[in-house]
Design a protein around this motif. Sequence first.
Motif, PDB file in Angstrom:
ATOM      1  N   PHE A  22       8.866 -15.143  10.416  1.00 45.26           N
ATOM      2  CA  PHE A  22       7.533 -14.260  10.080  1.00 45.26           C
ATOM      3  C   PHE A  22       7.870 -12.916   9.493  1.00 45.26           C
ATOM      4  O   PHE A  22       7.024 -12.403   8.621  1.00 45.26           O
ATOM      5  N   MET A  23       8.793 -12.450   9.862  1.00 44.90           N
ATOM      6  CA  MET A  23       9.186 -11.024   9.131  1.00 44.90           C
ATOM      7  C   MET A  23       9.568 -11.187   7.799  1.00 44.90           C
ATOM      8  O   MET A  23       9.008 -10.376   6.907  1.00 44.90           O
ATOM      9  N   LEU A  24      10.082 -12.463   7.472  1.00 49.21           N
ATOM     10  CA  LEU A  24      10.356 -12.629   5.802  1.00 49.21           C
ATOM     11  C   LEU A  24       9.071 -12.672   5.303  1.00 49.21           C
ATOM     12  O   LEU A  24       9.017 -12.250   3.857  1.00 49.21           O
ATOM     13  N   TYR A  25       8.262 -13.679   5.778  1.00 42.40           N
ATOM     14  CA  TYR A  25       7.057 -14.092   5.408  1.00 42.40           C
ATOM     15  C   TYR A  25       6.164 -12.597   5.050  1.00 42.40           C
ATOM     16  O   TYR A  25       5.317 -12.493   4.061  1.00 42.40           O
ATOM     17  N   GLY A  29       4.044 -10.488   1.925  1.00 45.67           N
ATOM     18  CA  GLY A  29       2.827 -10.473   1.905  1.00 45.67           C
ATOM     19  C   GLY A  29       2.080 -12.035   2.230  1.00 45.67           C
ATOM     20  O   GLY A  29       0.863 -12.114   2.034  1.00 45.67           O
ATOM     21  N   ARG A  30       2.835 -12.775   2.841  1.00 47.48           N
ATOM     22  CA  ARG A  30       2.280 -13.974   3.352  1.00 47.48           C
ATOM     23  C   ARG A  30       2.361 -14.313   5.002  1.00 47.48           C
ATOM     24  O   ARG A  30       2.426 -15.371   5.095  1.00 47.48           O
ATOM     25  N   GLY A  31       2.157 -13.355   5.538  1.00 46.66           N
ATOM     26  CA  GLY A  31       2.085 -13.488   7.204  1.00 46.66           C
ATOM     27  C   GLY A  31       1.069 -14.256   7.577  1.00 46.66           C
ATOM     28  O   GLY A  31       1.253 -15.028   8.479  1.00 46.66           O
ATOM     29  N   LYS A  32       0.044 -14.151   7.057  1.00 45.06           N
ATOM     30  CA  LYS A  32      -1.367 -14.931   7.449  1.00 45.06           C
ATOM     31  C   LYS A  32      -1.150 -16.339   7.219  1.00 45.06           C
ATOM     32  O   LYS A  32      -1.312 -17.381   8.067  1.00 45.06           O
ATOM     33  N   THR A  36      -1.098 -19.293  10.024  1.00 44.70           N
ATOM     34  CA  THR A  36      -1.798 -20.532  10.135  1.00 44.70           C
ATOM     35  C   THR A  36      -1.087 -21.702  10.014  1.00 44.70           C
ATOM     36  O   THR A  36      -1.428 -22.992  10.603  1.00 44.70           O
ATOM     37  N   ARG A  37       0.185 -21.752   9.503  1.00 42.60           N
ATOM     38  CA  ARG A  37       0.916 -22.922   9.611  1.00 42.60           C
ATOM     39  C   ARG A  37       1.755 -23.150  10.886  1.00 42.60           C
ATOM     40  O   ARG A  37       2.001 -24.419  11.273  1.00 42.60           O
ATOM     41  N   MET A  38       2.166 -22.062  11.430  1.00 42.60           N
ATOM     42  CA  MET A  38       3.292 -22.232  12.516  1.00 42.60           C
ATOM     43  C   MET A  38       2.447 -21.785  14.054  1.00 42.60           C
ATOM     44  O   MET A  38       3.397 -21.882  15.001  1.00 42.60           O
ATOM     45  N   ILE A  39       1.195 -21.802  14.067  1.00 46.20           N
ATOM     46  CA  ILE A  39       0.769 -21.474  15.271  1.00 46.20           C
ATOM     47  C   ILE A  39       0.895 -22.284  16.461  1.00 46.20           C
ATOM     48  O   ILE A  39       1.142 -22.094  17.570  1.00 46.20           O
ATOM     49  N   VAL A  40       0.429 -23.606  15.986  1.00 44.36           N
ATOM     50  CA  VAL A  40       1.001 -24.726  17.104  1.00 44.36           C
ATOM     51  C   VAL A  40       2.249 -24.973  17.497  1.00 44.36           C
ATOM     52  O   VAL A  40       2.328 -25.119  18.623  1.00 44.36           O
TER      53      VAL A  40
END
Length: 60
Positions: A22-25, A29-32, A36-40
Amino acid sequence: MSWQFLALGLLGYAILTQGFIFMLYRKEGRGKEFLTRMIVPLLGALILLGYFGWKFVFPS
């Protein structure tokens, strides 16, 4: 008891790995998009970590 310790370790490692990715994303600038992909899977890992942690700390 040892399988619960192993499960706790593996789930903790998975959550830390997701945090690192997540820190890399977020740096790109693609944290959101990551959330959305990894919340589940992240919620599943947190729920399992809580369950096995509860079983490990309070064995019945």
